[in-house]
Each structure stands twice: as C-alpha cells, then as structure tokens.
Design an enzyme around this catalytic site. Structure first.
Site, PDB file in Angstrom:
ATOM      1  N   SER A  61       0.794  -1.243   0.000  1.00 29.55           N
ATOM      2  CA  SER A  61       0.000   0.000   0.000  1.00 29.55           C
ATOM      3  C   SER A  61       0.816   1.276   0.000  1.00 29.55           C
ATOM      4  O   SER A  61       0.252   2.348  -0.222  1.00 29.55           O
ATOM      5  CB  SER A  61      -0.952   0.009   1.192  1.00 29.55           C
ATOM      6  OG  SER A  61      -2.020  -0.857   0.927  1.00 29.55           O
ATOM      7  N   LYS A  64       0.272   3.331  -2.950  1.00 29.46           N
ATOM      8  CA  LYS A  64      -0.928   4.174  -3.121  1.00 29.46           C
ATOM      9  C   LYS A  64      -0.537   5.658  -3.166  1.00 29.46           C
ATOM     10  O   LYS A  64      -1.212   6.471  -3.786  1.00 29.46           O
ATOM     11  CB  LYS A  64      -1.922   3.912  -1.990  1.00 29.46           C
ATOM     12  CG  LYS A  64      -2.610   2.558  -2.129  1.00 29.46           C
ATOM     13  CD  LYS A  64      -3.435   2.215  -0.912  1.00 29.46           C
ATOM     14  CE  LYS A  64      -4.191   0.908  -1.151  1.00 29.46           C
ATOM     15  NZ  LYS A  64      -4.480   0.175   0.071  1.00 29.46           N
ATOM     16  N   TYR A 189      -2.753  -2.376 -10.677  1.00 33.14           N
ATOM     17  CA  TYR A 189      -2.722  -2.216  -9.217  1.00 33.14           C
ATOM     18  C   TYR A 189      -1.867  -3.315  -8.563  1.00 33.14           C
ATOM     19  O   TYR A 189      -1.015  -3.021  -7.714  1.00 33.14           O
ATOM     20  CB  TYR A 189      -4.165  -2.240  -8.684  1.00 33.14           C
ATOM     21  CG  TYR A 189      -4.244  -2.276  -7.177  1.00 33.14           C
ATOM     22  CD1 TYR A 189      -3.982  -1.143  -6.407  1.00 33.14           C
ATOM     23  CD2 TYR A 189      -4.584  -3.455  -6.504  1.00 33.14           C
ATOM     24  CE1 TYR A 189      -4.040  -1.181  -5.023  1.00 33.14           C
ATOM     25  CE2 TYR A 189      -4.644  -3.498  -5.121  1.00 33.14           C
ATOM     26  CZ  TYR A 189      -4.373  -2.361  -4.389  1.00 33.14           C
ATOM     27  OH  TYR A 189      -4.417  -2.408  -3.011  1.00 33.14           O
ATOM     28  N   TYR A 241      -4.511   3.920   7.654  1.00 32.41           N
ATOM     29  CA  TYR A 241      -5.854   3.303   7.695  1.00 32.41           C
ATOM     30  C   TYR A 241      -6.612   3.684   8.940  1.00 32.41           C
ATOM     31  O   TYR A 241      -6.545   4.815   9.386  1.00 32.41           O
ATOM     32  CB  TYR A 241      -5.746   1.769   7.567  1.00 32.41           C
ATOM     33  CG  TYR A 241      -4.979   1.385   6.361  1.00 32.41           C
ATOM     34  CD1 TYR A 241      -5.466   1.664   5.096  1.00 32.41           C
ATOM     35  CD2 TYR A 241      -3.735   0.793   6.469  1.00 32.41           C
ATOM     36  CE1 TYR A 241      -4.751   1.345   3.974  1.00 32.41           C
ATOM     37  CE2 TYR A 241      -3.010   0.472   5.355  1.00 32.41           C
ATOM     38  CZ  TYR A 241      -3.526   0.750   4.111  1.00 32.41           C
ATOM     39  OH  TYR A 241      -2.804   0.435   3.015  1.00 32.41           O
ATOM     40  N   VAL A 259       1.341  -3.717   3.688  1.00 30.42           N
ATOM     41  CA  VAL A 259       1.362  -5.031   4.348  1.00 30.42           C
ATOM     42  C   VAL A 259       2.656  -5.805   4.092  1.00 30.42           C
ATOM     43  O   VAL A 259       2.861  -6.865   4.658  1.00 30.42           O
ATOM     44  CB  VAL A 259       0.127  -5.908   4.003  1.00 30.42           C
ATOM     45  CG1 VAL A 259      -1.146  -5.326   4.580  1.00 30.42           C
ATOM     46  CG2 VAL A 259       0.004  -6.153   2.509  1.00 30.42           C
TER      47      VAL A 259
HETATM   48  O1  DON Z   1      -4.359  -4.899  -2.188  1.00 32.11           O
HETATM   49  C1  DON Z   1      -3.884  -5.397  -1.176  1.00 32.11           C
HETATM   50  O2  DON Z   1      -4.587  -5.935  -0.334  1.00 32.11           O
HETATM   51  C2  DON Z   1      -2.398  -5.315  -0.999  1.00 32.11           C
HETATM   52  N1  DON Z   1      -1.723  -5.416  -2.259  1.00 32.11           N
HETATM   53  C3  DON Z   1      -2.011  -4.027  -0.354  1.00 32.11           C
HETATM   54  C4  DON Z   1      -2.734  -3.772   0.956  1.00 32.11           C
HETATM   55  C5  DON Z   1      -1.906  -3.075   1.951  1.00 32.11           C
HETATM   56  O3  DON Z   1      -0.713  -2.970   1.862  1.00 32.11           O
HETATM   57  C6  DON Z   1      -2.602  -2.599   3.144  1.00 32.11           C
HETATM   58  N2  DON Z   1      -1.616  -2.069   4.060  1.00 32.11           N
HETATM   59  N3  DON Z   1      -1.300  -1.967   5.103  1.00 32.11           N
END
Ligand code: DON
Length: 305
Positions: A61, A64, A189, A241, A259
């Site tokens: 993320s 983003k 994405y 978040y 993540v």
């Molecule tokens: O789309 C997803 O779920 C992951 N590629 C990225 C989510 C993420 O990193 C949330 N972060 N803390």
C-alpha cells in the site's frame, strides 16, 4: 545518528514478535518476521541507517502514494477529487462495509484499496501496461533508483488470490465509478503493489514529498508543491488506515504503511524516513515500525501538530 537509530531498533525489536506477517497474499507469508530496519535522510541531507535497511520488500500500500501522485500529475486535482474523496473511512483498508451508504467517491479515499484501484484509471496511458510503466518510472525517479523491479512471485500470488480486490473493483464498476476492464485495472494495481523497494528507497521518496516535490539532493523539481500538499495531507489523515488517528497522536507526521512491512515517513520541509518490519498489527501496519517511528519522533521532535 546511526547510534541513536541502532538503540531505537534494539529497544523496539521485541515488538516484531507481537505482530504477524500478512498471510492473505500467500507469498508474503514467507517473509522473515524478525526483520527490522530503518533509513533516515536528515536535515543537511545526511543519510543515517541501521538494521535490515537494505533488504528488499514489496511496497504494497505504500505505492498508493505513488498512484495518487501520478493520477494528480496526469489528470489534475479536480478530476482526482471528483472521483475519490479525502475523508478517513475509519474502516479497514479492504472494507466491504459500505452497506449504509451508496459507494460514492465521497466515502472512500486514495489510501484504501477501493480508492487506489479507482485512481489507476486516471493515470495517463493508452493501455494499462503503459499506465503501470509510468507509475514504475515515477517511483524509480523519486527513489533515485533506476533498477526498481516488480517481484514477479508476489505479483502472481496477488493476481491468483486477490478476489477481494476483484470484488471491490467490480463494485466500483457497478456504481459507475470506473469504466475500463476490471482485470486490466487490477493488473496495474497488483503490479504496483509488488514493486520491490528497501528502506533507503522509501526515505528517498519521502524526502521528495517532504520538500514539496523538489528533490533536495539533486535540486530537480519533479512535481508541483500543491500536489505534494494534497498527498501529504491525505497521508496525515488516512495513511495508516483505521490506525491513522492514533498514529497522528503517537507519532505525529504524514506516513504510509504497506502489508509488506514498510512505512514511509514524511517530515515536511525536513526529512524522509523508511522503516521495514514485516510483522503487522491489527490494522495491517508494521507493529515494530510504528513503535520505532514513535520513539524517533519523540527523540528528534518530529511531530507536526
Ligand atoms: O491490495 C492489497 O490488499 C495489498 N496489495 C495491499 C494492501 C496493503 O498494503 C494494506 N496495508 N497496510
């Protein structure tokens, strides 16, 4: 400074045992949960670092931030703001819980999955391959690292198992917020989330946001100050978040987590920081990473509020 960083890592090391690595993307479950590293580019542009700061991990993320910036650069503030709002959701990053409201731009933001997926459509390019290449190019440029690559196995793992993101994207389509083929948007994405970086890269990107679009190391301006303000403000309110409020209180500067265990910190007009510790808390933020940043913020008085 290196000594300070090392002592903070030593103090926070036990937090790595209190979190869990992400398992919903199978390839991420293989990461060593004991890793811990930090890289800081301070005022005066000194680089300081400690621990596993040159280990590579996927941006997840954190990208983003780059998707939002690229969409702002390519389509302008008005279009971005018209598609995706800026209010914190108070909900997990992959939430489905919009049941009490229609899905509109006003109730998502660029830092939750739904918002980031929607913003991929505002990146310039005839194909999603071209859009992704622009995003990768911008990430390489800001990180000052022309060799950044995608981790193909993480990308494939997300592609195979990312059905929740698929569902979110189809919801966007159902509500008329996106019009392009869902699988192509998601491919962009997923690949973006799988870009491999290290703490240095995140500190370097954070430094450019901190200096409002100008890289103080090279003197080059990469984007307009008003776009940096848009991104930094969004990070301050939504970057961590549903842990963003607590992070603002305890740490006190704009930041973005992923993540993969990375966190990028932006100290406006001062510093860029990259932290890596893949064991995560319940929000999906790096458990030890947040603690390291909280201590560093207290030591160096980094809070902006
Ligand atoms: O789309 C997803 O779920 C992951 N590629 C990225 C989510 C993420 O990193 C949330 N972060 N803390």
């Amino acid at each position: 400074m290196n000594l300070l960083l090392k002592s903070i890592l030593d103090e926070c090391r036990h937090y790595t045992a209190q979190g869990n690595v992400a398992t919903y993307i199978p390839q991420l479950a293989k990461v060593d949960p004991n890793k811990l590293g930090i890289y800081v580019i301070t005022e005066g542009l000194y680089d300081s670092f400690a621990g596993d700061c040159f280990d590579r991990f996927t941006m997840q993320s954190v990208v983003k931030t780059m998707i939002l910036l690229q969409a702002l650069m390519d389509s302008g503030i008005e279009k971005v703001r018209g598609l995706v709002g800026v209010e914190a959701t108070g909900k997990p990053f992959d939430t489905f819980n919009y049941s009490d409201q229609a899905l509109t731009g006003a109730n998502i933001n660029p830092m939750v999955n739904t918002g980031a997926i929607a913003l991929c459509t505002l990146i310039r390019g005839d194909t999603y391959e071209e859009k992704f290449q622009r995003l990768l190019g911008l990430t390489r440029l800001l990180a000052d690292d022309p060799d950044l690559q995608v981790d193909e196995s993480v990308y494939r793992s997300e592609q195979e198992t990312g059905n929740k993101n698929r569902a979110l994207a189809y919801m966007l389509k159902a509500y008329g917020m996106i019009h392009d083929p869902v699988e192509e948007i998601l491919d962009c994405y997923f690949r973006a989330c799988s870009i491999l970086v290290n703490c240095r890269d995140l500190a370097r990107i954070g430094l450019v946001f901190a200096h409002h679009g100008r890289d103080p190391k090279t003197g080059k301006r990469h984007f307009a100050p008003e776009l940096a303000r848009y991104v930094n403000a969004t990070l301050a309110t939504c970057g961590m978040y549903d842990g963003s409020g607590e992070f603002a209180l305890e740490v006190g500067f704009p930041a973005k987590s992923g993540v993969g265990g990375g966190i990028m910190g932006v100290i406006p007009k001062r510093m860029g920081i990259g932290v890596f510790a893949p064991a995560l808390d319940k929000h999906g933020n790096s458990k030890a990473g947040v603690q390291v940043l909280a201590r560093l913020s207290r030591e160096l008085d980094l809070g902006i509020f």
